[in-house]
Design an enzyme around this catalytic site. Structure first.
Site, mmCIF file in Angstrom:
data_model
loop_
_atom_site.group_PDB
_atom_site.id
_atom_site.type_symbol
_atom_site.label_atom_id
_atom_site.label_comp_id
_atom_site.label_asym_id
_atom_site.label_seq_id
_atom_site.Cartn_x
_atom_site.Cartn_y
_atom_site.Cartn_z
ATOM 1 N N SER A 4 2.241 -7.516 -23.449
ATOM 2 C CA SER A 4 2.284 -8.227 -24.732
ATOM 3 C C SER A 4 3.478 -9.175 -24.814
ATOM 4 O O SER A 4 4.507 -8.969 -24.178
ATOM 5 C CB SER A 4 2.404 -7.227 -25.888
ATOM 6 O OG SER A 4 1.302 -6.366 -25.896
HETATM 7 N N1 SAH Z 1 1.440 -1.820 -23.408
HETATM 8 C C1 SAH Z 1 1.261 -2.581 -22.186
HETATM 9 C C2 SAH Z 1 0.258 -3.704 -22.313
HETATM 10 C C3 SAH Z 1 -1.092 -3.234 -22.562
HETATM 11 S S1 SAH Z 1 -2.392 -4.208 -21.941
HETATM 12 C C4 SAH Z 1 2.555 -3.114 -21.656
HETATM 13 O O1 SAH Z 1 3.600 -2.925 -22.296
HETATM 14 O O2 SAH Z 1 2.532 -3.689 -20.565
HETATM 15 C C5 SAH Z 1 -3.667 -3.070 -22.375
HETATM 16 C C6 SAH Z 1 -3.831 -1.954 -21.385
HETATM 17 O O3 SAH Z 1 -4.762 -1.044 -21.959
HETATM 18 C C7 SAH Z 1 -4.437 -2.414 -20.056
HETATM 19 O O4 SAH Z 1 -3.638 -2.002 -19.003
HETATM 20 C C8 SAH Z 1 -5.796 -1.732 -20.038
HETATM 21 O O5 SAH Z 1 -6.227 -1.339 -18.752
HETATM 22 C C9 SAH Z 1 -5.552 -0.529 -20.929
HETATM 23 N N2 SAH Z 1 -6.761 0.058 -21.504
HETATM 24 C C10 SAH Z 1 -7.890 -0.564 -21.974
HETATM 25 N N3 SAH Z 1 -8.779 0.332 -22.434
HETATM 26 C C11 SAH Z 1 -8.217 1.558 -22.246
HETATM 27 C C12 SAH Z 1 -8.658 2.891 -22.511
HETATM 28 N N4 SAH Z 1 -9.862 3.148 -23.038
HETATM 29 N N5 SAH Z 1 -7.823 3.909 -22.188
HETATM 30 C C13 SAH Z 1 -6.602 3.675 -21.645
HETATM 31 N N6 SAH Z 1 -6.143 2.446 -21.361
HETATM 32 C C14 SAH Z 1 -6.934 1.399 -21.667
#
Ligand code: SAH
Length: 216
Positions: A62
Site C-alpha cells: 500500500s
Molecule cells: N499489507 C500488505 C499489502 C497487501 S496486498 C503489505 O504491507 O505489503 C494484499 C495481499 O492480500 C496480497 O498479498 C494478496 O495475495 C493477499 N490476499 C488476497 N486475498 C487473500 C485471502 N483471501 N487471504 C489471505 N491473503 C489474501
C-alpha cells in the site's frame, strides 16, 4: 546517497502528517520501519514515493499514507493481539509490530508468505505469518483487539467480527462501487453489537478465494 532514515522522515512529514495523521505513535512507527527492505531490490530506491508499489505475484504494497491511515483507525495499544488478512510484503505487519502489537498475519500466496516471513525475521519483527485463505477461520483460535484487512473485501466475513474482543476494532477496505473501496472501521462494543463508520475512499487488490503457490 540520502540515508533511508532521512527519506522516511520526509515521507512522514509530506505524505502523512500533512494529510492530517497526527498520532505520534503512528508517525514514529512509519519513521522507524525500513520500508525499502520489504520491496524487491530493483524497487528499493522508489520505496518512499507517494504510491503503492509492486511486490511480485501481481500484488502491491500500500501507499504509505494508506498504511498510516489504517494504522491510525486500528489504534493498536502495546501488547494488543492483532490479526492481519493479506500479509503481502510484511510491511504493514512490521508497522504494527513496531507499535508493540502481537501480530498474526495471513497470506494466501505461498511465495509471498515465505518472503515476508524471511524479511520480518531478518529485521527482528516477531510476526506469525500463516499461509491460508483469510476469508475462512480455519484453525485460528483466540480473540484479537484488532483485525486489519489489506485486500478489497466485497463484504466483511462474519468470523472477522466474531474474532474481535469487546472493545476491539476492525479496519477493512470494503467495495462500495465496482472498482472502488472505502475504509470501514467497525468497533465492537459487546458480542454482536457494533458501531460502523466510513472513512477514506481507496483502491486495493482484491481479496481472493483459496490459497495458492506451492507449500510453505
Ligand atoms: N499489507 C500488505 C499489502 C497487501 S496486498 C503489505 O504491507 O505489503 C494484499 C495481499 O492480500 C496480497 O498479498 C494478496 O495475495 C493477499 N490476499 C488476497 N486475498 C487473500 C485471502 N483471501 N487471504 C489471505 N491473503 C489474501
Amino acid at each position: 546517497m540520502i540515508p533511508w532514515e532521512k527519506r522516511a522522515e520526509e515521507m512522514v512529514e509530506k505524505q502523512i502528517r500533512a494529510r492530517g495523521i497526527l498520532s505520534e505513535r503512528v508517525l514514529e512507527a512509519m519513521r522507524s520501519v525500513p520500508r525499502h527492505l520489504f520491496l524487491p531490490e530493483h524497487l528499493r530506491e522508489s520505496a518512499w514515493i507517494d504510491s503503492p508499489l509492486p511486490i511480485g505475484e501481481e500484488q502491491t504494497m500500500s501507499q504509505p499514507y494508506m498504511a498510516a491511515k489504517m494504522t491510525e483507525l486500528l489504534a493498536p495499544e502495546e501488547g494488543d493481539s492483532v490479526l492481519e488478512i493479506g500479509t503481502g510484503s510484511g510491511y504493514q505487519s512490521a508497522v504494527l509490530c513496531s507499535m508493540g502489537a502481537k501480530v498474526t498475519s495471513i497470506e494466501r500466496i505461498a511465495p509471498l508468505a515465505e518472503r515476508a516471513r524471511e524479511t520480518l525475521s531478518s529485521l527482528g519483527y516477531d510476526v506469525s505469518v500463516l499461509w491460508s485463505d483469510g476469508r475462512e477461520k480455519g484453525e485460528l483460535a483466540g480473540e484479537f483487539q484488532g483485525v486489519i484487512v489489506t485486500a478489497a473485501a466485497p463484504a466483511l466475513e462474519a468470523w472477522w467480527s466474531e474474532a474481535l474482543a469487546p472493545g476491539g476494532r476492525l479496519v477493512a477496505p470494503v467495495t462500495v462501487l465496482s472498482g472502488s473501496e472505502r475504509l470501514l472501521l467497525r468497533e465492537k462494543k459487546a458480542p454482536g453489537e457494533y458501531v460502523d463508520t466510513w472513512h477514506d475512499y481507496c483502491r486495493f487488490v482484491p481479496l481472493l478465494q483459496g490459497r495458492t503457490g506451492g507449500y510453505c
